[in-house]
Design a protein around this motif. Sequence first.
Motif, PDB file in Angstrom:
ATOM      1  N   TYR A 185       0.820  -1.210   0.000  1.00  0.00           N
ATOM      2  CA  TYR A 185       0.000   0.000   0.000  1.00  0.00           C
ATOM      3  C   TYR A 185       0.858   1.267   0.000  1.00  0.00           C
ATOM      4  O   TYR A 185       0.501   2.263  -0.639  1.00  0.00           O
ATOM      5  CB  TYR A 185      -0.907  -0.029   1.230  1.00  0.00           C
ATOM      6  CG  TYR A 185      -1.443   1.306   1.678  1.00  0.00           C
ATOM      7  CD1 TYR A 185      -2.526   1.909   1.045  1.00  0.00           C
ATOM      8  CD2 TYR A 185      -0.856   1.977   2.767  1.00  0.00           C
ATOM      9  CE1 TYR A 185      -3.019   3.133   1.465  1.00  0.00           C
ATOM     10  CE2 TYR A 185      -1.356   3.191   3.199  1.00  0.00           C
ATOM     11  CZ  TYR A 185      -2.420   3.772   2.547  1.00  0.00           C
ATOM     12  OH  TYR A 185      -2.905   4.991   2.971  1.00  0.00           O
ATOM     13  N   SER A 186       1.990   1.241   0.709  1.00  0.00           N
ATOM     14  CA  SER A 186       2.780   2.464   0.895  1.00  0.00           C
ATOM     15  C   SER A 186       4.274   2.225   0.706  1.00  0.00           C
ATOM     16  O   SER A 186       4.892   1.483   1.472  1.00  0.00           O
ATOM     17  CB  SER A 186       2.543   3.008   2.312  1.00  0.00           C
ATOM     18  OG  SER A 186       3.525   3.963   2.674  1.00  0.00           O
ATOM     19  N   GLN A 188       6.546   4.206   1.521  1.00  0.00           N
ATOM     20  CA  GLN A 188       7.189   4.680   2.749  1.00  0.00           C
ATOM     21  C   GLN A 188       7.217   3.578   3.806  1.00  0.00           C
ATOM     22  O   GLN A 188       8.218   3.381   4.503  1.00  0.00           O
ATOM     23  CB  GLN A 188       6.460   5.914   3.287  1.00  0.00           C
ATOM     24  CG  GLN A 188       7.190   6.601   4.447  1.00  0.00           C
ATOM     25  CD  GLN A 188       6.496   7.876   4.885  1.00  0.00           C
ATOM     26  OE1 GLN A 188       5.499   8.299   4.306  1.00  0.00           O
ATOM     27  NE2 GLN A 188       7.015   8.499   5.937  1.00  0.00           N
ATOM     28  N   GLU A 280      -0.290   7.966   8.956  1.00  0.00           N
ATOM     29  CA  GLU A 280      -1.162   6.832   8.633  1.00  0.00           C
ATOM     30  C   GLU A 280      -1.952   6.440   9.889  1.00  0.00           C
ATOM     31  O   GLU A 280      -1.815   5.349  10.436  1.00  0.00           O
ATOM     32  CB  GLU A 280      -0.344   5.649   8.105  1.00  0.00           C
ATOM     33  CG  GLU A 280       0.301   5.878   6.764  1.00  0.00           C
ATOM     34  CD  GLU A 280      -0.693   5.890   5.604  1.00  0.00           C
ATOM     35  OE1 GLU A 280      -1.914   5.704   5.853  1.00  0.00           O
ATOM     36  OE2 GLU A 280      -0.257   6.079   4.457  1.00  0.00           O
TER      37      GLU A 280
END
Length: 363
Positions: A185-186, A188, A280
């Motif tokens: 999803y990310s 980062q 998040e």
Amino acid sequence: MNGPQPLTENLQSLAKLADDELQAVLLEGVSRTFALTIPQLPGTLYPAVANAYLLCRIVDTIEDEISLTAEQKKRFCSAFIQIVKTGQGAEAFATELAGLLSDQTIPAEHCLIHLIPRVIAITHTLDPAQIDALAGCVETMANGMPIYQALDLHAGLKTMKDMDDYCYYVAGCVGEMLAKLFCHYSPQIDTHRDELLKLSVSFGQGLQMTNILKDIWDDAKRGVCWLPQDIFTETGFNLAELTPETDDDRFRQGLEHLIGIARDHLQNALHYTQLLPSHETGIRNFCLWALGMAILTLKKIKQNLSFNESDQVKISRSSVKTTIAVCKLTARSNLLLTLIFNLTSRDLKTPGWQYLPKSHTGQ
């Protein structure tokens, strides 16, 4: 939903729902906790995580079904792995399995099994990387859980390592799957992939150990014990003698040690959560709510080591609401989260005992 007609009517109503609505209703039926936490996730993660939980619950239902033999459970688990991977054969599988379920399986799980074709169809609307993560988790769980069907568990597991392995098959692999989904999803989050994957196994074990400790006496009534004998050998207690009437300080000493071990795993869960970007908040709250409720459950067990029913150590609704409120206020601050964790869990450590949670050796 006590008879065929109400079940049929319920299935017809569920079949009309959109995918996300259907998954939400099924989650509410089989797990109020996850029905509460999964919606906190970002919209692009919710369908995959909700679907993943339902797939895992199907495996759980197979393993818990008293009408199935160990061989049948192994066969259904193996078949389900292929169904998740390929999306093929769900109709026949669901029809056969649904026809074998007993009344001991809750109505919501009867519905879930009947609706396996729809759940699998949702699985295969996901991103290929998400499908791989879900299929890998189901394969690990479905191959691992049947191992324990052949064991005589009235006297517990032999060692702490055996408990670690069991927790990996039922919860640690779920933690790994979630870490993979979060990393996908990310970008980062993906920068911490290796560390998150290691910590995710410990996170899952902390939650599963909490459930095992809470449910000791419910399991004992079924002649099952998931506790490790070597921990209790050190206190001089034989788990073969454990009954719902047990009242023994030696048993309570071993229980305290396991509480401390679970607490250490949950500290790893905190570290896992703190590696997630502070912005998040949805993913952080998903993790923190589960972590917070586990810590409060361990505290209730520690404060009432002589409990003999799981309801006696179940946290109240007000405690759940307080946990949610505190998490929402502090989710972005690693410092505040550390302070709250240390303050809340300070009484869970067992003086003189030390256990350093490690990643699962089979990874």
